[in-house]
Design a protein around this motif. Structure first.
Motif, PDB file in Angstrom:
ATOM      1  N   ARG A 135      -5.189  -8.643   1.282  1.00 31.04           N
ATOM      2  CA  ARG A 135      -3.869  -9.255   1.503  1.00 31.04           C
ATOM      3  C   ARG A 135      -3.164  -9.519   0.182  1.00 31.04           C
ATOM      4  NH1 ARG A 135      -3.794 -14.843   4.736  1.00 31.04           N
ATOM      5  NH2 ARG A 135      -4.371 -15.624   2.662  1.00 31.04           N
ATOM      6  N   LEU A 136      -3.940  -9.938  -0.818  1.00 34.08           N
ATOM      7  CA  LEU A 136      -3.394 -10.173  -2.161  1.00 34.08           C
ATOM      8  C   LEU A 136      -2.910  -8.856  -2.778  1.00 34.08           C
ATOM      9  CD1 LEU A 136      -2.989 -12.021  -4.681  1.00 34.08           C
ATOM     10  CD2 LEU A 136      -5.384 -11.532  -5.269  1.00 34.08           C
ATOM     11  N   ALA A 137      -3.741  -7.825  -2.671  1.00 33.57           N
ATOM     12  CA  ALA A 137      -3.401  -6.520  -3.265  1.00 33.57           C
ATOM     13  C   ALA A 137      -2.138  -5.933  -2.647  1.00 33.57           C
ATOM     14  CB  ALA A 137      -4.572  -5.551  -3.103  1.00 33.57           C
ATOM     15  N   LYS A 138      -1.952  -6.178  -1.353  1.00 30.21           N
ATOM     16  CA  LYS A 138      -0.801  -5.631  -0.630  1.00 30.21           C
ATOM     17  C   LYS A 138       0.531  -6.004  -1.291  1.00 30.21           C
ATOM     18  CE  LYS A 138       1.383  -5.751   3.944  1.00 30.21           C
ATOM     19  NZ  LYS A 138       1.338  -6.347   5.311  1.00 30.21           N
ATOM     20  N   THR A 192      -9.129  -3.457   4.495  1.00 28.87           N
ATOM     21  CA  THR A 192      -8.014  -2.986   3.668  1.00 28.87           C
ATOM     22  C   THR A 192      -6.894  -2.468   4.566  1.00 28.87           C
ATOM     23  OG1 THR A 192      -9.144  -0.843   3.431  1.00 28.87           O
ATOM     24  CG2 THR A 192      -9.325  -2.400   1.585  1.00 28.87           C
ATOM     25  N   MET A 193      -7.255  -1.656   5.544  1.00 26.92           N
ATOM     26  CA  MET A 193      -6.237  -1.092   6.428  1.00 26.92           C
ATOM     27  C   MET A 193      -5.580  -2.138   7.309  1.00 26.92           C
ATOM     28  SD  MET A 193      -5.856   1.882   5.405  1.00 26.92           S
ATOM     29  CE  MET A 193      -4.601   2.330   6.599  1.00 26.92           C
ATOM     30  N   ALA A 194      -6.282  -3.234   7.566  1.00 27.64           N
ATOM     31  CA  ALA A 194      -5.671  -4.346   8.302  1.00 27.64           C
ATOM     32  C   ALA A 194      -4.484  -4.904   7.530  1.00 27.64           C
ATOM     33  CB  ALA A 194      -6.702  -5.447   8.543  1.00 27.64           C
ATOM     34  N   ASN A 195      -4.489  -4.675   6.228  1.00 25.49           N
ATOM     35  CA  ASN A 195      -3.395  -5.132   5.362  1.00 25.49           C
ATOM     36  C   ASN A 195      -2.571  -3.963   4.817  1.00 25.49           C
ATOM     37  OD1 ASN A 195      -3.732  -8.229   4.880  1.00 25.49           O
ATOM     38  ND2 ASN A 195      -5.804  -7.404   4.838  1.00 25.49           N
ATOM     39  N   SER A 196      -2.699  -2.803   5.455  1.00 26.43           N
ATOM     40  CA  SER A 196      -1.935  -1.599   5.070  1.00 26.43           C
ATOM     41  C   SER A 196      -2.194  -1.189   3.625  1.00 26.43           C
ATOM     42  CB  SER A 196      -0.433  -1.822   5.293  1.00 26.43           C
ATOM     43  OG  SER A 196      -0.173  -2.123   6.643  1.00 26.43           O
ATOM     44  N   VAL A 197      -3.437  -1.332   3.189  1.00 28.93           N
ATOM     45  CA  VAL A 197      -3.864  -0.902   1.856  1.00 28.93           C
ATOM     46  C   VAL A 197      -4.959   0.148   2.033  1.00 28.93           C
ATOM     47  CG1 VAL A 197      -4.983  -1.612  -0.297  1.00 28.93           C
ATOM     48  CG2 VAL A 197      -3.313  -3.124   0.784  1.00 28.93           C
ATOM     49  N   GLU A 198      -4.907   1.199   1.228  1.00 29.11           N
ATOM     50  CA  GLU A 198      -5.926   2.249   1.295  1.00 29.11           C
ATOM     51  C   GLU A 198      -7.019   1.977   0.268  1.00 29.11           C
ATOM     52  OE1 GLU A 198      -6.580   6.935   0.140  1.00 29.11           O
ATOM     53  OE2 GLU A 198      -4.525   6.199   0.385  1.00 29.11           O
ATOM     54  N   GLY A 199      -8.267   1.891   0.726  1.00 25.86           N
ATOM     55  CA  GLY A 199      -9.394   1.691  -0.177  1.00 25.86           C
ATOM     56  C   GLY A 199     -10.068   3.013  -0.512  1.00 25.86           C
ATOM     57  N   ARG A 200     -10.337   3.229  -1.798  1.00 22.43           N
ATOM     58  CA  ARG A 200     -11.012   4.457  -2.241  1.00 22.43           C
ATOM     59  C   ARG A 200     -12.301   4.093  -2.975  1.00 22.43           C
ATOM     60  NH1 ARG A 200      -5.760   7.944  -4.543  1.00 22.43           N
ATOM     61  NH2 ARG A 200      -4.640   8.024  -2.547  1.00 22.43           N
ATOM     62  N   VAL A 201     -13.352   4.885  -2.785  1.00 21.69           N
ATOM     63  CA  VAL A 201     -14.681   4.532  -3.300  1.00 21.69           C
ATOM     64  C   VAL A 201     -15.253   5.633  -4.208  1.00 21.69           C
ATOM     65  CG1 VAL A 201     -15.417   2.857  -1.568  1.00 21.69           C
ATOM     66  CG2 VAL A 201     -15.495   5.266  -0.998  1.00 21.69           C
ATOM     67  N   PRO A 202     -15.013   5.553  -5.503  1.00 24.19           N
ATOM     68  CA  PRO A 202     -15.464   6.597  -6.442  1.00 24.19           C
ATOM     69  C   PRO A 202     -16.969   6.831  -6.464  1.00 24.19           C
ATOM     70  CG  PRO A 202     -13.904   5.111  -7.501  1.00 24.19           C
ATOM     71  CD  PRO A 202     -14.241   4.498  -6.184  1.00 24.19           C
TER      72      PRO A 202
END
Length: 291
Positions: A135-138, A192-202
């Motif tokens: 939510r903060l990142a959004k 992440t998607m609940a807050n419309s943010v895409e999470g990526r995992v290197p």
């Protein structure tokens, strides 16, 4: 044919090299994995707990991006907030944090469980800070990189220190990596998607995964060394010693949600209620509370 796997993890050790070369390959391949995930038409940030894994990702990203946003959450006085500040200061990041309390957690809990679709206690506990940090990142970015996967690849969990046999350790690392979609990745992807943010995992880049699972399990033993020592060695020049040497801490523990949620459940669920409901799926008062 129905559902078929597009990728299989290596089942055999195929790479035998010196420790020095192995460390170089880990550094180079993870750097490449991060660079790939920086490609975006929108701003990219990083979840930063101040632990080894997220700090390594942040350090690699910082070399590519001079104005990198980082995000951290926790209860007042939590260790993650403190260590994240130190890393952000060292790397000169544009750092953001959110300090939450019990009331915030209780208010967010129905949403967290709705999106997580689970009442598994460890998963819910770690999903709470994940919800807040997403939510903060959004407010600042649309994409974030996270450190998930490193513990499974490099034997980061404390219970793995009991393994002193190559084959048994390899088998267990394979098992917990294959189950990530029902554990840490379920949490990251859904919250992440609940807050419309895409999470990526290197750390779960296919080329990186393939290499790390192709090296001998003996290089991942932690019973006589610090956990994830191979990863620490590969990136010891990127970060301060206090971060490189910081011990593994669960996200929910470091952020401060673990003990608080246990206490809340103990206060709200009676012994009689628990006896009535206890079964193979509901194992604790905390899980009954979430259920």
């Amino acid at each position: 044919k129905g559902m078929i796997k597009y990728f299989e993890l290596p089942k055999n050790v195929t790479v035998r090299s010196s420790e020095e070369n192995t460390v170089k390959f880990i550094e180079n391949l993870l750097t490449k994995a991060v660079q790939k995930r920086l490609m975006s038409d929108v701003p990219v940030g990083v979840f930063l707990s101040g632990g080894l894994d997220s700090s390594i990702i942040a350090a690699i990203m910082r070399k590519e991006n001079p104005s990198l946003h980082s995000f951290s959450v926790g209860v007042k006085g939590s260790v993650d907030l403190e260590y994240a500040r130190r890393v952000a200061s060292y790397l000169k990041l544009d750092h953001h944090e959110y300090v939450y309390n019990i009331r915030d957690m209780i208010t967010a809990l129905p949403n967290v469980i709705y999106y997580l679709e689970s009442f598994d206690a460890p998963l819910v506990r770690s999903a709470i800070p994940c919800f807040f940090v997403s939510r903060l990142a959004k407010q600042h970015v649309k994409v974030v990189l996270t450190g998930e996967g490193a513990d499974e690849l490099f034997s980061g969990y404390k219970y793995l220190s009991k393994y002193k046999d190559d084959k048994k350790l390899f088998k267990e690392l394979l098992r917990i990596t294959q189950e990530l979609h029902n554990t840490n990745l379920q949490r990251v992807d859904r919250l992440t998607m609940a807050n419309s943010v895409e999470g990526r995992v290197p750390f779960l880049d296919i080329e990186f995964l393939t290499y790390v699972f192709s090296i001998p399990a003996e290089l991942k033993y932690s019973y006589d060394k610090q956990e994830k020592w191979l990863l620490r060695k590969a990136f010891n020049k990127y970060l301060p010693k206090e971060i490189v040497n910081r011990s593994k801490q669960k996200f929910s523990d470091g952020a401060g949600s673990m003990e608080l949620m246990k206490e809340i459940a103990e206060g709200l669920i009676s012994d009689n209620d628990f006896k009535k409901e206890k079964n193979n799926r509901i194992r604790t008062k905390e899980e009954l509370f979430y259920y």
